[in-house]
Design an enzyme around this catalytic site. Sequence first.
Site, PDB file in Angstrom:
ATOM      1  N   TRP A  99     -23.415  34.618 -43.043  1.00 45.25           N
ATOM      2  CA  TRP A  99     -23.041  36.068 -43.558  1.00 45.25           C
ATOM      3  C   TRP A  99     -23.895  36.825 -42.535  1.00 45.25           C
ATOM      4  CZ3 TRP A  99     -18.625  35.838 -45.417  1.00 45.25           C
ATOM      5  CH2 TRP A  99     -18.366  34.812 -46.348  1.00 45.25           C
ATOM      6  N   ASP A 166     -28.338  42.442 -47.900  1.00 47.30           N
ATOM      7  CA  ASP A 166     -26.898  41.733 -48.313  1.00 47.30           C
ATOM      8  C   ASP A 166     -27.682  41.112 -49.558  1.00 47.30           C
ATOM      9  OD1 ASP A 166     -24.708  40.302 -49.254  1.00 47.30           O
ATOM     10  OD2 ASP A 166     -24.393  39.672 -47.064  1.00 47.30           O
ATOM     11  N   LYS A 190     -20.035  36.778 -57.101  1.00 51.97           N
ATOM     12  CA  LYS A 190     -21.018  35.882 -57.211  1.00 51.97           C
ATOM     13  C   LYS A 190     -21.869  35.840 -58.313  1.00 51.97           C
ATOM     14  CE  LYS A 190     -19.875  34.819 -52.835  1.00 51.97           C
ATOM     15  NZ  LYS A 190     -20.316  35.550 -51.924  1.00 51.97           N
TER      16      LYS A 190
END
Length: 355
Positions: A99, A166, A190
Amino acid sequence: MKKHNFYAGPSILTPYTIQKTADAVINFADTGLSVLEVSHRSKEFQAVVDEAVALTKELLQLPEGYHVLFLGGGASMQFCMVPFNLLEKKAAYLNTGTWASNAIKEAKLFGEVDVVASSEDTKFNYIPKNFVIPTDADYFHYTSNNTIYGTELRKDPDSPVPMVCDMSSDIFSRVFDPTKYEVIYAGAQKNLAPAGVTIVIVKESALGHVSRPIPTMLDYRTHVKKGSMFNTPPVLPIYSALMTLRYYKEQGGVAEMERRDVEKATILYDEIDRNKLFTGTVAEEDRSIMNVCFVMKPDYAELEKDFLDFATSKGMVGIKGHRSVGGFRASLYNALPKDSVEALVAVMKEFEAKH
Ligand SMILES: *Cc1c(COP(=O)(O)O)cnc(C)c1O
């Protein structure tokens, strides 16, 4: 048989969230209509957004000057929105996984990117330490929890410049200091809600400093000004997010979530370390409390598929490791009960006894 949901994302939600969402699909806020068919500009839905913003501010203890947005496009959209809005000349990025790499790739489209450190050389199995963040960077970006590799920065780093983070896979699982950040973003699937909404926290003073024109939809100021209602927001995921936020508050807030999450992760890591068949994949001090990655020890490598089948037959769901790591990954998000971790540990012990 009871299923134990260890999926990495979309992932387990609290039973409260699911039940309340199901109720609202039938009858939303006593309107006699489904939440699937009401205007996002109705007063009932406006109340949902207002409360979700207020609860996010309260749970994360955001000071004055921070905006909470609920946007579409996933966390991946933020990889480009962040540099579009904040990168004038140069930004610093920490590369801790897939990511982070994706975020770096996007930032390079907008200016100079200084990758201050990377753990790519050892398949991202640790968090780099002692890196130097340039003082002339517009911001420092990092990924607090690496969902795929199972590493986590559980403490706010020290940075001479404002930070962007993030937090897709660990927001609401640990207490942090929001004042160190200009932007925090998290895909909801998530630890909060069904897929479709991304929570974005932006500091007012961070906006308006870049010289490039920004397309309307990608400009944070558009969404700040319109309170996430410039266009139609993801109504259903926002409703579910509110239910989860209410639940977190009622259960004691983020500090209590953190206490439970640490307890659950400790139970599982202790078993991985004890069990003769398994071993963890990441540096001990960087272990994630959200995504626990482990593999068979080399001597037992051929048992991988057997264990997966055995665990599946006992109701374990979603423990197959990401294809770039292999082995197993158990995601222990806030909504996962301790019972499920104990059930997985029992399965690991039972499998060990058979071998
Ligand atoms: C899942 C994930 C993403 C990607 O999220 P999308 O909503 O699919 O764009 C980004 N960062 C992290 C840390 C993630 O876990």
